[in-house]
Each structure stands twice: as C-alpha cells, then as structure tokens.
Write an enzyme that holds these catalytic residues in place. Sequence first.
Site, mmCIF file in Angstrom:
data_model
loop_
_atom_site.group_PDB
_atom_site.id
_atom_site.type_symbol
_atom_site.label_atom_id
_atom_site.label_comp_id
_atom_site.label_asym_id
_atom_site.label_seq_id
_atom_site.Cartn_x
_atom_site.Cartn_y
_atom_site.Cartn_z
ATOM 1 N N ILE A 465 0.823 -1.200 0.000
ATOM 2 C CA ILE A 465 0.000 0.000 0.000
ATOM 3 C C ILE A 465 0.859 1.252 0.000
ATOM 4 C CG2 ILE A 465 -1.713 1.313 1.299
ATOM 5 C CD1 ILE A 465 -2.790 -1.294 2.379
ATOM 6 N N ALA A 466 1.859 1.279 0.868
ATOM 7 C CA ALA A 466 2.698 2.476 0.991
ATOM 8 C C ALA A 466 4.027 2.085 1.595
ATOM 9 C CB ALA A 466 2.001 3.534 1.852
ATOM 10 N N ASP A 608 3.725 14.606 14.644
ATOM 11 C CA ASP A 608 4.018 14.409 13.219
ATOM 12 C C ASP A 608 2.734 14.501 12.406
ATOM 13 O OD1 ASP A 608 5.593 14.000 11.006
ATOM 14 O OD2 ASP A 608 5.597 11.831 11.166
#
Length: 881
Positions: A465-466, A608
């Site tokens: 996916i990533a 973040d």
Amino acid sequence: MRGSALLDLILFLLVSPLAHSFKGSEISKFYDKSISNQISQSDRESGYVLVSTVDGSISLVDMSSQKLDWTFHTNEPIYSSYQAPHYHYTTDEERSSVLGDDFYMDCDKDWRLYNSSVRKGKRVNEIVDASEFIGTLPYTSTDRIVLGKKDTSVFLLDWKTGKLVKRYRMDELYSNTVVENDKEKAIVLSKEAPLLFGSGFKKSEDFPELVYIERKDFKIQCISKFGDVLWSVSYAKMEAKLQNHESVQFISGLSSSVGKNQFPLSYTTSVPMVQLRNVKYETLFPRLGFLDEALYLPFQDRKPNQLAIGDGNQLTLPGNKEAEEVLSLPLPETVISQITDIIDGSTKQAGFASKFSGLIVLIFGFCVTMLSVCGLFFYRLRQSIRIKEPYVSEVPIATPKKKKSKKNGTTKAVHKKENGFISGGNKDPSHEENEKRLLTAFPGLNNSSAEGYRVGKLFVSNKEIAKGSNGTVVLEGSYEGRLVAVKRLVQSHHDVAQKEILNLMASDKHSNIVRWYGVDQDEHFIYISLELCACSLNDLIYASSALLESPMASSSIHSIQINPIFENGKGVELWKENGHPSPVLLKLMRDIVAGLVHLHDIGIVHRDLKPQNVLIVKNSSLCAKLSDMGISKRLPADTSALTRNSTGLGSGSSGWQAPEQLRNERQTRAVDLFSLGCVLFFCMTGGKHPYGDNYERDVNVLNDQKDLFLIESLPEAVHLLTGLLNPDPNLRPRAQDVMHHPLFWNSDMRLSFLRDASDRVELENREEGSQLLAALESTAAVTLNGRWDEKLDSIFLDNIGRYRRYKFDSIRDLLRVIRNKLNHYRELPKELQELLGSVPEGFERYFSSRFPKLLIQVYTVLFDYCNNEEFFFKYSKTTVF
C-alpha cells in the site's frame, strides 16, 4: 551456519594482518610551522601533545617515544564557514539590499573572531571577543538578521587508550545511580558508555587517568530579509586537562568530607593542544586511515537484568561479568618517526619504495576482501535455494483476489478491489519474482503462499500500500478474517513499534483515530494490524484538485490509489464554486480536529501531523482518521510539556514542524496546533502550503514568513490560521477551541449566533459608555467598509424603513436588522423572501456575501467580553454544527 562462520573467520584472518603492515607516518611540511608555533620548547622536548584537525579528530602524540598513541574522532568539525556568492542575486537592487556593505565575520589562523567590513573603500578586519559579541545578539535591521549561539561540551577520555568515557552536553546531561552497601554512589558513566570503571574501585591506583577535553563552540549566522543565508561561521576552541587520581575518587563516590559548596572535580595538569584549521586527520596522518582504532570482536548483550518492584522502581541484578569484557585485536604500533622533526619545523621525505610497497599491500588487501565477500554471498545464496517449498495454510482466510485490469482511455491498467479499499497498481513480473525470492530467502517466511504469508493470527499479503522511512512498509492483509492494513517494521525499530502500539491502545475506539486490531512478530519484523483505509488526505486533496482543474485528470488517479472514492471518473466535491470549502471538506477538517482533541485529552502529543498521516475511510460518507503515532509522546501526569530529553531531535516531518520543534525547544500540545494550521491550509487551498515550497518551508517557519493570501476571501479561516500559526506557542488556541471555531459552523449556526449576539448587544446602554459596545463599533471600518445601506438592495431598504430608523454606520443596528428580518421572515413579502433566499442557507449567504467579515469580527469581540456568559456556551462549549 558452520560454513558461514568459517568464511567470516577466514575473511577476518586475511584482512587483519593488513593492519600490521603499515608502519610509520608522514606529515607534510606545509603544516610544520603552524604546529611548532603553538608548542613551547619544553613541550617539544618531553611530554605529550594533543593535535586537533579541522574535522574534529584529536590525536595524542608521545614526544618521548615518538609514537602516535591514539586518536579520538568527535565527528564534529572545529571550523566551517560560508559566504553567499554575489551572483546569486539576479538584480542590482536585490544585491545591494541584501549584501549591504559586504559585512561578514570569520576567524583567523589564531582562532580569533573578527568582523570584516568596507570602510571608505577599504576592507577593515577588527578582532572581537566571541563570547561578548554573541551576548549582544540577535541583531535585527531592515535588510538582515544576525543570530549567534555558544555551546560548551566536555569529552571525558581515558588518557591511556583515548576511549570515550562520557560526553557532557547541556541537552544530554542526566545522572545514573546504583545502590551499594546501603549508600548511594554517583556514577559518571551512562548506560551506553564503555564500562571502563565503576563503583568497585577502592584505591586511587585502580582508577584510569582521565583527560577532559573542554570544547567551546561559537556559531554566528547572517540571514537576509529574503530568508537567504548571507554568511555563517562556526568554530571551536578546545583545551585539555589531565585529572589526577585524588580527584577521580570524587567521581566514583562522594566523600562525606566534601562540602555542599565544593565542586568535586579539580583539574591538575594542562596538556598542550594544537588546533589546525585547514588540516584533516587523513591529510595529517595519510597512512593511518582506518587503523586508528582497534578492531573489536562482537560481544554479548550485557543489558542488566531488571525486576519491577514496589511502585514501578526497577531493581538491577548483577549482569554476566564475562559479557562485560570487550575483546579487541591489538592496535598496530604505529611509529611516527618524523614527529620530532615536525615539532621542530622540518620533515623527511619517505622513499619511493615505501610508498610503492604500501600501494601493493592496499591492492592485495582489497582483492582478498572482495573475493571473501563474494564467496560468502554465493554460499548463503546456495543455502537459501535449498529451503523446502513453503507450506500453504489450509485455514480459510480473506485472501485478496487478483482482478483483471481494465483500461480507461490512455490509462495504464488499474487494479480495483472489493469493498472499495485500495490495492497496488500494476507490478512488473520481474518485481513479483523478486518478491517470491525474498520470501524464500528469509527462513521466518517459510509458511508463505503465492499470495503472501501467515504470522500468528495475521495473514500478510504481498500487495504493498505504501512505504515509510527506515524500512517500514504498509501491506494489505487479513487479521482473524478482517481486512486490515499491515504496518511492517524491522525488529531494530522495536521501540518505535512499542510506542505506537501503546498510544494506539490508549486512543483506540475513537471514530477519528485509526483502529488497532493486534500485533504479531517473527524473526525479522513486527506487524501491526490497523484499520484499512481508502487513501490518505494528501492523495485525496491532490487528486480532487487535479479533477477540478481538468476532468481528464481522472485517467491518472490510479497512480495514487484512490479509485474507490472516484466513481465513474467523478470526484467528491471538496470546494464550492467560489473556492470555499464544501460541507464534505469541512467535515473532514473537523474530523482531524476531533481526533487531535481526543489525543490531547488523554495526554498524547502526536508530533508528526501532516496530510500523509491523515487517512480517509469511505463508508456512508468520508471520514478522516489520524494515524502513524510512532514518534508521538505521552505527557507525564499533571504536566503540559514534554521533558527536554523526550523532545528529541528530528521529531516531526520537514515543512510541517512548529518553530520550537525546529529549534529543539520546549514542546507542548501547541506543536500539534501549528501542524494543524498547515494541514487545514493544505485542505482549503487544494494542496498549497502557507510557508511556500518544500525547500524553503523550514526557513520561512523560523522567520515567521507565512502567506495566507489564498484564503483571504474566507475571513474565518484567516482568523483561525493566524492563531494556529502564531510563532509563540503560548498564543495558539487549544484544540478544543479550534473545534468550536466559526470556520466550522453551518448556516444555521451562523444565523443563530448573529441573532443571539444582537440580543446581547441590545442589553448594553449606549449612553453609559459600554466597553462591549465600544469594542464592537470600533471594528466598523473593517467590518462594514463604509455604510452598510450602500450594500443592500433598495427593496430591502424600503421594507426596513417603514418601521424604524437605523444608523447605517453602526454594527449594532445592522445586527438588529438581521435579527428582526430573521424572526419575522414568514411575514416578509414574497418578493423580499425570494431576494433573501431560503432560511438558513440563502438568508445567511445574502448577508455574508455583502459583509464577509461581520461574523468573525462580532465573534472576536464577544469571545473577549462574553466568553463566560451562559448564552455563549452554546458556541464555545457544545459541539453543535
């Protein structure tokens, strides 16, 4: 394993003799004078000299034996400077305004700071005291800013070996204690430091001699009004002092005779030290190279065994004594035959034969090393091929199915997946073959199938996916029959994984936090099973923006894997025709804020927050969820800020960090609010950033150079983001306040507030000098931009003039008109109702389009004066939109 160990041993035995083949060292004549000028005659005749090169390396030279005893690499250069070239500026106006009188600062060969400027056509250098000059900074003017910083640090080294015992810096100081004989003794060494000595020494002769390298770093930087660095200089001054045995006793255990006002460390002997500004260690000792340190054999894990006792304190059990020993190969004895000549100012040239023989040895050693490495590689490759075929589990699981690709115009093949979740795009056959080989190469992945492999309750698909940083990969998978996203981290990042799991557990079951289902691990990786989402906010905004600019852009949507959201090539409506956020986008933005409110309520600072870490789920409607809390921090109980040690360098992502993060200063929940401001701007502008392009964002953040021009047509957004992006963290709003900001109000809420505000203002007596009324009317110039009757239709003015007279420059009277017409809307003539539009959307749009700043100006005044009144709680305490 035996063959692997045997090859490793052969490689080690072949390479290790090379360390003994280099004898002697040559130092160029070019550096003779600079060294000898800094050493006294007595030091040249006997004793030791420490030589520091520009790269920060420190070498100890024994003058009596003419040998280089050891070298310690600080990895921190002692000098660097930069000056911007004049041709960097494209116009004479820029050059003159930025460079001014060509003023800059640098340090000379004697390590003295000087400023250089042009006076009456001549360049003049003036020596200044670095500490005093930095004390006068910062300096600001219309064309430049000069910043300065002074840092001090101490390196505690073993005098005999040069090994680092402890490094003292303001941002690293902490203490460690042990209990022995019911008395507490202070230990200088940290847990990570080499165990050279401890609390067991009883006699002074048992202690190693210690040398203190005192380092003072001076950093000065000049920045132009355009944000460019004009010049900078950084340099360090170092001194060395040798510690005697009596003083060391105070380090190991404090004597009862030491008074409270006494400093336990007393220096006794200064060691002469030479700093070479333009010489690197490799240049000064060109034939030492990688031989300046001993070669260490691997040692066992010597972490102390710990038991939790009482209220959570840890009892440290004695570790394995043998594991504390670090075995090393003997360091080759390097004779510096010319060291006396160097100090005296003369050198001898090495013969051609010596250089040639050294070159031959280097080539031979390189060839042997490469052959050994290749042999080891092919041996392990052969072993991996012998692994049996992987076992295919018969347990029924939700294995992702392969779909045939379909094409849309000129589009490449696009993979679609059931339930609207994303999947990987086209993969090259060779890439798939490499994945299979990778699964076979890892013994822990033996129970794999063609589609993936199983780890505990988790099935991990091969569909990616990533990708994240440090080897982190997100894959599709199935956890107990549920489709999940599998975040795979390497075992070396166990601490990051544990932190993320704990924070996910604490924040779980909130609708705007990504759900966590479980965690598994094998020999190589840690697997976190997370809620499977459709895409990231970053992908959604960019794809929607591309569709808005060109409907044909739908052909490239597959590149960011958000097909399920864009049905029939049509995207969701994120912006209205006037460019303002649509209700769908406002909901997603509210979701982000709601998730942040929840994290802050339970004491978690995300640290973040960025569009890539906000995931989108598509159910009946789109929903945004916060994710990726690997570097988030839990605030200690009853505190509002992270401790100095827990802030950490590098927390957050470049371009999305608050200025206090970039400066590594005190960090509170406010760091998330700054990042939130950047994310909201990103959403409203279709992927833009308030601080410019990638390469300039951090500099602009530090200089508070933001550009909110793209949202000026939305005053509520300007008001909110101005607060969120305030450089002072104490002036940023709380996440709870952001949740109730007028930017997120619907039309009904806006009209309700204006009506209630009018009722509240009517209670004020104009003749008695009401502060609330005065503050409200003081905003008339900004709110009305003239007389308000000039912006209304004549048919509307005729209607209101029948009943009473109004002051057309008064905000109070304008609010009264809005309230009266809203309360009596059904009694208005039909043509006037058609002009105003339906309630609430049309009615609110009629007035907001003519007075766009009315709502936020009235809200700001009432927030200051009526925030604690009951009628205002509806707009500041409850979540009604």
